[in-house]
Design an enzyme around this catalytic site. Structure first.
Site, PDB file in Angstrom:
ATOM      1  N   TYR A 104      36.635  37.147  79.923  1.00 48.66           N
ATOM      2  CA  TYR A 104      35.667  36.288  80.617  1.00 48.66           C
ATOM      3  C   TYR A 104      34.701  37.135  81.435  1.00 48.66           C
ATOM      4  CZ  TYR A 104      38.604  32.451  79.160  1.00 48.66           C
ATOM      5  OH  TYR A 104      39.302  31.568  78.391  1.00 48.66           O
ATOM      6  N   ASN A 125      32.637  23.556  76.010  1.00 46.29           N
ATOM      7  CA  ASN A 125      32.105  23.800  74.681  1.00 46.29           C
ATOM      8  C   ASN A 125      32.560  22.718  73.713  1.00 46.29           C
ATOM      9  OD1 ASN A 125      31.313  24.872  72.213  1.00 46.29           O
ATOM     10  ND2 ASN A 125      33.219  26.035  72.045  1.00 46.29           N
ATOM     11  N   CYS A 133      35.347  30.071  71.246  1.00 42.42           N
ATOM     12  CA  CYS A 133      35.801  30.344  72.605  1.00 42.42           C
ATOM     13  C   CYS A 133      37.246  30.840  72.594  1.00 42.42           C
ATOM     14  CB  CYS A 133      35.663  29.102  73.475  1.00 42.42           C
ATOM     15  SG  CYS A 133      36.373  27.623  72.768  1.00 42.42           S
ATOM     16  N   HIS A 134      37.903  30.765  71.444  1.00 38.37           N
ATOM     17  CA  HIS A 134      39.256  31.305  71.390  1.00 38.37           C
ATOM     18  C   HIS A 134      39.231  32.827  71.363  1.00 38.37           C
ATOM     19  CE1 HIS A 134      37.899  30.767  67.192  1.00 38.37           C
ATOM     20  NE2 HIS A 134      38.560  31.875  66.968  1.00 38.37           N
ATOM     21  N   GLU A 165      42.716  35.708  62.719  1.00 45.77           N
ATOM     22  CA  GLU A 165      41.608  36.652  62.637  1.00 45.77           C
ATOM     23  C   GLU A 165      42.078  38.082  62.822  1.00 45.77           C
ATOM     24  OE1 GLU A 165      38.791  35.220  65.455  1.00 45.77           O
ATOM     25  OE2 GLU A 165      38.335  33.416  64.305  1.00 45.77           O
TER      26      GLU A 165
END
Length: 170
Positions: A104, A125, A133-134, A165
């Site tokens: 962040y 979001n 945002c993950h 990912e």
DNA sequence: GACGAAAGTGTGG
DNA sequence: CCACACTTTCGTC
């Protein structure tokens, strides 16, 4: 917020059309909300009862490709709604390459702001996955997610997505 | 280290 | 103005 509803206001002119669709992801259901044919929201939960509209082929395939690992980024514009600051945050997040994460604070410094403000914008979001945002985590580990209830399950989803990912979190 | 408090930014009441 | 947020840092113990 009521879903799947066509509302006519007293002036008889303004009509809001929302179509909510369901997609079955490996970790659970996803709902996509279209307004006037445009995707305006993507939520990481939902059930068929509240999402009776058929999912457009375009998105069916995009999501299929994402979950099979062939597609990493959706390349879809960020939500047009939200404050100017939120847009900046979402834009910065959307630029995070797949397979990488930022804290962040990283985001905050990138746009000249503070971490908590970034967290607040993330929580608002509307386009999960599209605006990843993950991929934004706290400095010492996995941060929060989904800004409210279902925190346990939401965090599990966040972990799942990151792992998908290629990122592992302790 | 762990734990609590304060910092600092944007948003909503 | 005050309280809150998907945080971070700093001061004590």
């Amino acid at each position: 917020m009521p879903l799947n509803r066509c509302s006519t206001f007293s002036d008889g002119l303004t009509i809001i059309m929302k179509q909510t669709c369901l997609y079955k992801a490996p970790f659970g259901n996803i709902t996509l909300v279209f307004e006037h044919g445009e995707l305006i929201a993507l939520n990481l939960h939902g059930d068929l009862a509240h999402a009776p509209y058929p999912l457009p082929d375009e998105w069916q395939q995009r999501l299929d490709n994402y979950f099979s690992g062939r597609l990493k980024n959706f390349g879809h514009p960020i939500s047009r709604q939200g404050t100017p600051f939120q847009q900046k945050v979402w834009q910065a997040i959307a630029e995070i390459p797949a397979g990488e994460v930022m804290s962040y604070q990283d985001i905050a410094r990138k746009i000249g702001s503070g971490p908590r403000a970034v967290g607040g914008a993330c929580g608002k979001n509307p386009l999960a996955l599209v605006v990843p945002c993950h991929r934004v985590v706290a400095k010492g580990g996995l941060g929060g997610f989904s800004s409210g209830k279902n925190t346990d399950e939401a965090l599990a989803v966040k972990r799942w997505l990151l792992h998908h990912e290629g990122i592992d979190f302790a």
